[in-house]
Structures are given as structure tokens and as C-alpha cells.
Design a protein around this motif. Structure first.
Motif, PDB file in Angstrom:
ATOM      1  N   ARG A  94      14.633  13.565   4.300  1.00 42.69           N
ATOM      2  CA  ARG A  94      13.829  13.505   3.072  1.00 42.69           C
ATOM      3  C   ARG A  94      12.550  14.325   3.251  1.00 42.69           C
ATOM      4  NH1 ARG A  94      13.384   8.468   2.679  1.00 42.69           N
ATOM      5  NH2 ARG A  94      15.241   8.069   1.444  1.00 42.69           N
ATOM      6  N   GLU A  95      11.898  14.072   4.371  1.00 42.84           N
ATOM      7  CA  GLU A  95      10.632  14.761   4.654  1.00 42.84           C
ATOM      8  C   GLU A  95      10.838  16.286   4.727  1.00 42.84           C
ATOM      9  OE1 GLU A  95       8.106  14.508   8.527  1.00 42.84           O
ATOM     10  OE2 GLU A  95       8.311  12.495   7.699  1.00 42.84           O
ATOM     11  N   VAL A 100      17.914  16.094  -6.092  1.00 46.02           N
ATOM     12  CA  VAL A 100      17.795  14.885  -6.920  1.00 46.02           C
ATOM     13  C   VAL A 100      17.588  13.732  -5.945  1.00 46.02           C
ATOM     14  CG1 VAL A 100      19.000  13.373  -8.557  1.00 46.02           C
ATOM     15  CG2 VAL A 100      19.315  15.848  -8.688  1.00 46.02           C
ATOM     16  N   TYR A 101      16.424  13.096  -6.007  1.00 49.55           N
ATOM     17  CA  TYR A 101      16.122  12.058  -5.014  1.00 49.55           C
ATOM     18  C   TYR A 101      16.605  10.668  -5.422  1.00 49.55           C
ATOM     19  CZ  TYR A 101      13.610  15.346  -2.131  1.00 49.55           C
ATOM     20  OH  TYR A 101      13.319  16.404  -1.316  1.00 49.55           O
ATOM     21  N   GLU A 102      16.939  10.504  -6.720  1.00 47.13           N
ATOM     22  CA  GLU A 102      17.354   9.148  -7.103  1.00 47.13           C
ATOM     23  C   GLU A 102      18.779   8.859  -6.609  1.00 47.13           C
ATOM     24  OE1 GLU A 102      18.303   9.349 -11.716  1.00 47.13           O
ATOM     25  OE2 GLU A 102      16.711  10.714 -11.135  1.00 47.13           O
ATOM     26  N   HIS A 103      19.064   7.557  -6.452  1.00 50.32           N
ATOM     27  CA  HIS A 103      20.395   7.159  -5.989  1.00 50.32           C
ATOM     28  C   HIS A 103      21.403   7.229  -7.119  1.00 50.32           C
ATOM     29  CE1 HIS A 103      19.530   5.893  -1.958  1.00 50.32           C
ATOM     30  NE2 HIS A 103      18.479   5.186  -2.350  1.00 50.32           N
ATOM     31  N   CYS A 104      22.666   7.358  -6.760  1.00 52.40           N
ATOM     32  CA  CYS A 104      23.737   7.323  -7.754  1.00 52.40           C
ATOM     33  C   CYS A 104      23.676   5.983  -8.491  1.00 52.40           C
ATOM     34  CB  CYS A 104      25.083   7.471  -7.038  1.00 52.40           C
ATOM     35  SG  CYS A 104      26.477   7.112  -8.097  1.00 52.40           S
ATOM     36  N   PRO A 105      23.700   6.013  -9.844  1.00 55.64           N
ATOM     37  CA  PRO A 105      23.563   4.753 -10.598  1.00 55.64           C
ATOM     38  C   PRO A 105      24.750   3.803 -10.397  1.00 55.64           C
ATOM     39  CG  PRO A 105      24.089   6.581 -12.062  1.00 55.64           C
ATOM     40  CD  PRO A 105      23.825   7.184 -10.721  1.00 55.64           C
ATOM     41  N   SER A 140      26.268  17.530  -3.306  1.00 55.54           N
ATOM     42  CA  SER A 140      26.176  16.463  -4.308  1.00 55.54           C
ATOM     43  C   SER A 140      24.953  16.652  -5.200  1.00 55.54           C
ATOM     44  CB  SER A 140      26.084  15.110  -3.602  1.00 55.54           C
ATOM     45  OG  SER A 140      24.886  15.039  -2.848  1.00 55.54           O
ATOM     46  N   GLY A 141      23.991  17.452  -4.743  1.00 57.22           N
ATOM     47  CA  GLY A 141      22.698  17.561  -5.443  1.00 57.22           C
ATOM     48  C   GLY A 141      21.637  16.741  -4.724  1.00 57.22           C
ATOM     49  N   GLY A 142      22.066  15.908  -3.780  1.00 54.30           N
ATOM     50  CA  GLY A 142      21.131  15.075  -3.011  1.00 54.30           C
ATOM     51  C   GLY A 142      20.516  15.832  -1.835  1.00 54.30           C
ATOM     52  N   LYS A 143      19.567  15.176  -1.158  1.00 60.18           N
ATOM     53  CA  LYS A 143      18.800  15.848  -0.103  1.00 60.18           C
ATOM     54  C   LYS A 143      19.645  16.257   1.113  1.00 60.18           C
ATOM     55  CE  LYS A 143      17.620  11.365   1.784  1.00 60.18           C
ATOM     56  NZ  LYS A 143      18.925  10.886   1.321  1.00 60.18           N
ATOM     57  N   ASP A 144      20.650  15.429   1.451  1.00 63.39           N
ATOM     58  CA  ASP A 144      21.390  15.667   2.693  1.00 63.39           C
ATOM     59  C   ASP A 144      22.256  16.935   2.627  1.00 63.39           C
ATOM     60  OD1 ASP A 144      20.468  13.061   3.709  1.00 63.39           O
ATOM     61  OD2 ASP A 144      21.806  12.250   2.193  1.00 63.39           O
ATOM     62  N   SER A 145      23.128  16.990   1.619  1.00 61.77           N
ATOM     63  CA  SER A 145      24.008  18.157   1.553  1.00 61.77           C
ATOM     64  C   SER A 145      23.209  19.421   1.221  1.00 61.77           C
ATOM     65  CB  SER A 145      25.145  17.936   0.554  1.00 61.77           C
ATOM     66  OG  SER A 145      24.675  17.452  -0.672  1.00 61.77           O
ATOM     67  N   THR A 146      22.105  19.260   0.480  1.00 62.40           N
ATOM     68  CA  THR A 146      21.254  20.420   0.170  1.00 62.40           C
ATOM     69  C   THR A 146      20.657  20.961   1.467  1.00 62.40           C
ATOM     70  OG1 THR A 146      20.738  19.462  -1.972  1.00 62.40           O
ATOM     71  CG2 THR A 146      19.229  21.144  -1.182  1.00 62.40           C
ATOM     72  N   THR A 147      20.209  20.059   2.338  1.00 60.51           N
ATOM     73  CA  THR A 147      19.628  20.483   3.615  1.00 60.51           C
ATOM     74  C   THR A 147      20.686  21.145   4.505  1.00 60.51           C
ATOM     75  OG1 THR A 147      17.996  18.725   3.461  1.00 60.51           O
ATOM     76  CG2 THR A 147      18.366  19.635   5.653  1.00 60.51           C
ATOM     77  N   MET A 153      28.913  11.695 -15.042  1.00 55.86           N
ATOM     78  CA  MET A 153      28.243  10.399 -15.222  1.00 55.86           C
ATOM     79  C   MET A 153      26.895  10.558 -15.926  1.00 55.86           C
ATOM     80  SD  MET A 153      29.355   8.485 -11.693  1.00 55.86           S
ATOM     81  CE  MET A 153      27.864   8.962 -10.910  1.00 55.86           C
ATOM     82  N   GLY A 154      26.929  11.136 -17.115  1.00 61.13           N
ATOM     83  CA  GLY A 154      25.729  11.243 -17.949  1.00 61.13           C
ATOM     84  C   GLY A 154      24.590  12.022 -17.317  1.00 61.13           C
ATOM     85  N   GLY A 155      23.359  11.574 -17.619  1.00 60.21           N
ATOM     86  CA  GLY A 155      22.153  12.278 -17.203  1.00 60.21           C
ATOM     87  C   GLY A 155      22.076  12.501 -15.696  1.00 60.21           C
ATOM     88  N   TYR A 156      22.546  11.555 -14.915  1.00 60.27           N
ATOM     89  CA  TYR A 156      22.479  11.688 -13.456  1.00 60.27           C
ATOM     90  C   TYR A 156      23.303  12.899 -12.985  1.00 60.27           C
ATOM     91  CZ  TYR A 156      23.239  10.689  -8.522  1.00 60.27           C
ATOM     92  OH  TYR A 156      23.319  10.800  -7.160  1.00 60.27           O
ATOM     93  N   SER A 157      24.526  13.005 -13.512  1.00 58.62           N
ATOM     94  CA  SER A 157      25.386  14.129 -13.111  1.00 58.62           C
ATOM     95  C   SER A 157      24.802  15.463 -13.590  1.00 58.62           C
ATOM     96  CB  SER A 157      26.793  13.961 -13.681  1.00 58.62           C
ATOM     97  OG  SER A 157      27.444  12.905 -13.031  1.00 58.62           O
ATOM     98  N   GLU A 158      24.182  15.439 -14.788  1.00 59.18           N
ATOM     99  CA  GLU A 158      23.592  16.687 -15.300  1.00 59.18           C
ATOM    100  C   GLU A 158      22.477  17.167 -14.379  1.00 59.18           C
ATOM    101  OE1 GLU A 158      22.521  15.864 -19.376  1.00 59.18           O
ATOM    102  OE2 GLU A 158      24.623  15.405 -19.820  1.00 59.18           O
ATOM    103  N   LYS A 159      21.651  16.219 -13.910  1.00 57.83           N
ATOM    104  CA  LYS A 159      20.557  16.588 -12.993  1.00 57.83           C
ATOM    105  C   LYS A 159      21.122  17.152 -11.687  1.00 57.83           C
ATOM    106  CE  LYS A 159      17.412  12.943 -14.132  1.00 57.83           C
ATOM    107  NZ  LYS A 159      16.857  11.693 -13.654  1.00 57.83           N
TER     108      LYS A 159
END
Ligand code: AMP
Ligand code: ZN
Length: 282
Positions: free
Chosen positions: A192-193, A203-208, A33-40, A61-67
Motif C-alpha cells: 500500500r505504502e 482502487v484502494y477500496e475493497h470489493c463490495p 484487478s485494479g487493486g494495489k497488489d497486481s498494479t504493483t 459489478m456496477g461502480g466498483y468495476s467501472e473504477k
């Protein structure tokens, strides 16, 4: 036990539950997803010598999906793994936001995350089968699983957790790709740590769009619990599991009459949702 040990132990547990080990020669598609869990998950599977490829759904979904897309591309380059991209706008004609709004226009009660979850799972299974992979790995963690189990108990329906676990427990079927959750017993804070320590592109921010107020409320409550307490919730889950399974109505896996995907009913959840959307745009 540290994160890496828990990860390895979970892979070993999958063999016990599924009578099928996660083998080094298996082709595993990591749903990124780009988030910490699946990346780990991808980082560790690669580190321990598994044969992995990445899969990312660009939800448009705009800027969030691009990141998210940038982070996933960077990770796959770093790990030197192949990345398969699925662009929802190209494949389905509109972004997740529009698809969801169309559905919610007709069915007001449906939550953003529930709709997105059904659509993502449908895409994942179909694409993974096309790619002929043996397994799909997702980033679900201890907090996600404890939350879901707890919410099902509060709803008075623990049987909704009957297909949950470190590995999907559906009836085996050639069209259904087994999904594994190697971080099932690892707390979100530890992930996260770890991902920060390893400087993984995340990408650490939550899905908008994650605006399900009930889930947010439950998450806030769960955040007041210690990791030990969350682990205890899942220990309860594990020990109650045989009884939870008995509550489940016997289900026969069949193929959806519209799309041909494996389904518990004549028409799968995805096609049900899409037909609602079609009605709304008529
Ligand atoms: P979520 O449903 O957002 O809680 O995500 C659960 C898991 O699904 C994540 O840990 C990922 O493995 C996978 N996932 C979520 N979003 C995506 C995406 N856009 N593309 C591919 N996999 C995803
Ligand atoms: Zn269908």
C-alpha cells in the motif's frame, strides 16, 4: 530488505522451485484487478525489463468495476503495455453478481470469494493460453498467503495448501499456464505504502462482494500480528511444505469432460458450478 529486493528475490526463488526461470523474453500476462497488489506487480515487472501484457476481467459489478477498469486502463497507458479485456457480461451473459446468486440459490454454503475465485482462474488460464503467454502473474501478497495457510490449518486440512507457493506446483501440462506470485513475501501494508509513494493508479477500496465472514474474522485477527509474525507463518509453511505435500492425495491432471480445461476431476470446478447455476434457472 526492501519491497523491490524481496520482489527480485522471489523471482529468483521461482526458478529453484519450478526448475524454470522467469526470463526476460517470457511473455508474462499480469492479471490486473485494479487493486494495489497486481498494479504493483505490473509496475515492477516492467521496471525490471520483463515483457508484460495486462489482463483484466470486467466483473460487471456496477461502480466498483467501472473504477477498476479505469485504473487498469490508466496503468497500461502509463506503462505502455497492451491490455486484454474480458467482459464477463458479454462473454458469459451476466455479471459476476448474477452468476454467483444463481449458484448460491442452489448451494447455500458456497462463499462469494470462493465462487468468484474459481471463475476468475478458469477464465485466466483459458485466455492466457489463447494469447500464448508463458506465465500469468498475480498480485497475491504475504497477508493473503498467511491467511489462507492459517485458515487451512484451522480447518485441520493443511494439505489444501499443497499447491500453493510462489509458483503453481501442479503437474506440468501444456494446457495449464504457470502462475507466479512475485509479492508472495511482501506485506500488504508495504505494498500500500509503495503504490502510494509511486502514485500508481489504484482502487484502494475493497470489493463490495467480499463478504466471507470467516475470512474477514481471520483477516482481523491477522491484522493484529506484526509483519515479522506473518513472515514466520510463511517460514513455517516453507519448512513444512515437503510434509504437507506428502499428505496430498496423488492427483492426476486430466481434461474436463465438458470444457476441456485441465482439471483434477472428470468435471472441473467451474463446470460443476455452472451446472448448478443452470439447474437453478431452469
Ligand atoms: P483476489 O482473488 O481478488 O484476491 O485476487 C487475487 C489476484 O487475482 C489479484 O492480485 C489479481 O492478480 C487477480 N485478479 C483479481 N481480480 C481480477 C480481475 N477482475 N481481473 C484480472 N485479474 C484479477
Ligand atoms: Zn470444465
Amino acid at each position: 530488505m526492501n519491497l523491490e529486493q524481496k520482489f527480485k528475490q522471489t523471482l529468483a526463488k521461482i526458478k529453484l522451485e519450478n526448475r524454470q526461470a522467469v526470463l526476460k523474453k517470457d511473455k508474462i500476462l499480469v492479471a490486473l484487478s485494479g487493486g494495489k497488489d497486481s498494479t504493483t506487480v505490473a509496475y515492477l515487472l516492467k521496471k525490471f525489463g520483463y515483457n508484460i501484457e495486462g489482463f483484466h476481467i470486467n466483473l460487471g459489478m456496477g461502480g466498483y468495476s467501472e473504477k477498476c477498469l479505469r485504473a487498469v486502463k490508466e496503468l497500461c497507458e502509463q506503462l505502455n503495455i497492451k491490455l486484454h479485456l474480458y467482459d464477463i457480461k458479454k462473454e458469459m451473459g451476466s455479471s459476476m453478481c448474477y452468476i454467483r446468486q444463481g449458484i448460491q440459490h442452489e448451494k447455500k454454503g458456497l462463499k462469494n470469494c470462493a465462487i468468484c475465485g474459481v471463475i476468475k482462474k478458469w477464465i485466466m488460464n483459458r485466455e492466457a493460453r489463447k494469447l500464448k503467454v508463458d506465465k500469468i502473474a498475480t498480485g497475491h501478497n504475504l497477508d493473503d498467503e498467511a491467511q489462507t495457510f492459517f485458515m487451512n490449518i484451522l480447518k485441520g486440512s493443511p494439505q489444501l495448501s499443497a499447491n500453493s507457493g510462489v509458483v503453481t506446483r501442479n503437474t506440468k501440462d501444456k494446457k495449464f499456464i504457470t502462475r507466479i506470485k512475485p509479492l508472495f513475501y511482501v506485506a500488504e501494508n508495504d505494498i500500500r505504502e509503495y503504490s502510494k509513494k509511486m502514485k500508481l493508479p489504484v482502487v484502494y477500496e475493497h470489493c463490495p462482494c467480499a463478504l466471507d465472514s470467516y475470512r474477514i474474522q481471520i483477516r482481523q485477527f491477522m491484522n493484529t500480528l506484526t509483519t515479522k509474525e506473518k513472515e514466520n507463518i510463511m517460514k513455517n509453511f516453507d519448512s513444512l511444505f515437503p510434509r504437507i505435500q506428502r499428505l496430498k492425495t496423488q492427483e492426476k491432471l486430466q481434461y474436463c469432460e465438458i470444457c476441456g480445461e485441465p482439471s483434477r476431476n472428470k468435471i472441473c470446478r467451474m463446470c460443476e458450478l455452472v451446472s448448478i447455476k443452470k439447474n437453478s434457472t431452469r
